[in-house]
Design a protein around this motif. Structure first.
Motif, PDB file in Angstrom:
ATOM      1  N   ILE A  39      43.448  37.186  29.848  1.00  0.00           N
ATOM      2  CA  ILE A  39      43.862  37.249  31.270  1.00  0.00           C
ATOM      3  C   ILE A  39      43.321  38.491  31.938  1.00  0.00           C
ATOM      4  O   ILE A  39      42.781  38.439  33.058  1.00  0.00           O
ATOM      5  CB  ILE A  39      45.410  37.226  31.359  1.00  0.00           C
ATOM      6  N   PHE A  40      43.404  39.617  31.241  1.00  0.00           N
ATOM      7  CA  PHE A  40      42.899  40.884  31.789  1.00  0.00           C
ATOM      8  C   PHE A  40      41.387  40.806  32.018  1.00  0.00           C
ATOM      9  O   PHE A  40      40.866  41.260  33.047  1.00  0.00           O
ATOM     10  CB  PHE A  40      43.223  42.031  30.828  1.00  0.00           C
ATOM     11  N   SER A  41      40.662  40.214  31.061  1.00  0.00           N
ATOM     12  CA  SER A  41      39.206  40.125  31.178  1.00  0.00           C
ATOM     13  C   SER A  41      38.782  39.242  32.355  1.00  0.00           C
ATOM     14  O   SER A  41      37.753  39.484  32.988  1.00  0.00           O
ATOM     15  CB  SER A  41      38.591  39.597  29.877  1.00  0.00           C
ATOM     16  N   ILE A  42      39.578  38.223  32.647  1.00  0.00           N
ATOM     17  CA  ILE A  42      39.261  37.312  33.748  1.00  0.00           C
ATOM     18  C   ILE A  42      39.594  37.956  35.096  1.00  0.00           C
ATOM     19  O   ILE A  42      38.812  37.860  36.056  1.00  0.00           O
ATOM     20  CB  ILE A  42      40.031  35.986  33.590  1.00  0.00           C
ATOM     21  N   LEU A  43      40.730  38.639  35.171  1.00  0.00           N
ATOM     22  CA  LEU A  43      41.186  39.212  36.442  1.00  0.00           C
ATOM     23  C   LEU A  43      40.460  40.498  36.810  1.00  0.00           C
ATOM     24  O   LEU A  43      40.292  40.817  37.994  1.00  0.00           O
ATOM     25  CB  LEU A  43      42.683  39.471  36.399  1.00  0.00           C
ATOM     26  N   TYR A  44      40.049  41.258  35.773  1.00  0.00           N
ATOM     27  CA  TYR A  44      39.455  42.560  36.059  1.00  0.00           C
ATOM     28  C   TYR A  44      38.027  42.682  35.545  1.00  0.00           C
ATOM     29  O   TYR A  44      37.391  43.693  35.675  1.00  0.00           O
ATOM     30  CB  TYR A  44      40.316  43.672  35.425  1.00  0.00           C
TER      31      TYR A  44
END
Length: 274
Positions: free
Chosen positions: A269-274
């Motif tokens: 999720i972090f890699s996709i959002l940021y």
């Protein structure tokens, strides 16, 4: 990198080297959190610390294995090699570890550059953490735990060795993959863990010998931090071995599967959002 940062990284690496939650993934996390640039020399020092921990913990077994291995070589000209391997569990274990190391060595030579390129890819790290969780979950579901050392053969050692080789990928736990492979193959629970830990020794030695030149070039400039990180990692790794052996005998590995799934999902999720 200062001394405090080195100690924190050392503790994280030591714990995650032998707990089935992927040291490579957690080193990516902790270096990014602390804002520390990755260092091949420091990484080598931490792996050598893990080596000190596992050799120290299994020193009696290793001594027996070395003696038994040398004894088995003497059995060859007398035609008693097969009989010795069948009757002496330490002879059998020594040869199984030797053969089990081959797949990881070959996979490291062939795919090392590709998998190392994924270390900066958080999406890949998260995905492989979820894979580690699935391995732990699946092995707990099907494990019979009824095979001892005498039931282990070349096929078993090679399959577990391939599992160790897959741990080149960031997020695939070496201990998680090898212990899961052992459980999938029906090994006794404690044996699966002990074999996993012992199987790590040749690989850590080989990696250390390849990278040892990197250490000398930077020790003079940052010796205090390197030494502090080394000690912290060795102590943490020793405690991790002791803890996991206790857990695998008395409880399930599912807690680590859940942890890998949660951290892996958050990483994705972090890699996709940021």
């Amino acid at each position: 990198m200062d001394v405090i940062q080195a100690i924190i990284i050392g503790i994280v690496q030591g714990l995650t080297e032998f707990l089935p939650i992927s040291s490579s993934a957690h080193l990516v996390f902790i270096t990014n959190i602390l804002g520390v640039q990755e260092s091949l020399a420091f990484d080598t020092m931490l792996h050598l610390a893990s080596l000190v921990a596992v050799v120290s913990y299994f020193r009696k077994d290793l001594l027996h294995m070395v003696r038994s291995f040398l004894s088995s070589l003497k059995d060859l000209p007398r035609g008693e090699f097969k009989k010795g391997i069948q009757e002496d569990p330490f002879k059998r274990l020594a040869w199984l570890i030797l053969f089990g190391t081959i797949p990881a060595g070959l996979m490291g030579l062939l795919f090392k550059d590709f998998f190392e390129s994924l270390f900066t890819n958080l999406l890949a790290v998260g995905f492989f953490l979820i894979v580690t969780g699935l391995l732990l979950w699946g092995s707990e579901r099907v494990s019979t735990g009824d095979r001892s050392v005498k039931d282990m053969g070349l096929k078993t050692s090679l399959i577990i060795g391939i599992a160790q080789g897959c741990a080149i990928a960031p997020g695939i736990s070496r201990s998680g993959a090898t212990i899961s492979a052992g459980l999938f193959l029906g090994l006794e629970r404690e044996l699966a863990a002990r074999y996993s830990f012992l199987l790590s020794i040749p690989i850590i030695i080989a990696a250390g010998l390849i990278q040892v030149q990197e250490i000398g070039s930077v020790l003079d400039n940052n010796a205090a931090a390197f030494i502090a990180g080394f000690i912290a990692s060795a102590v943490a790794a020793y405690l991790a071995i002791k803890l996991l052996l206790k857990i695998i005998k008395e409880r399930s590995l599912m807690m680590f599967a859940y942890y890998c799934w949660i951290v892996g999902l958050l990483t994705i999720i972090f890699s996709i959002l940021y």
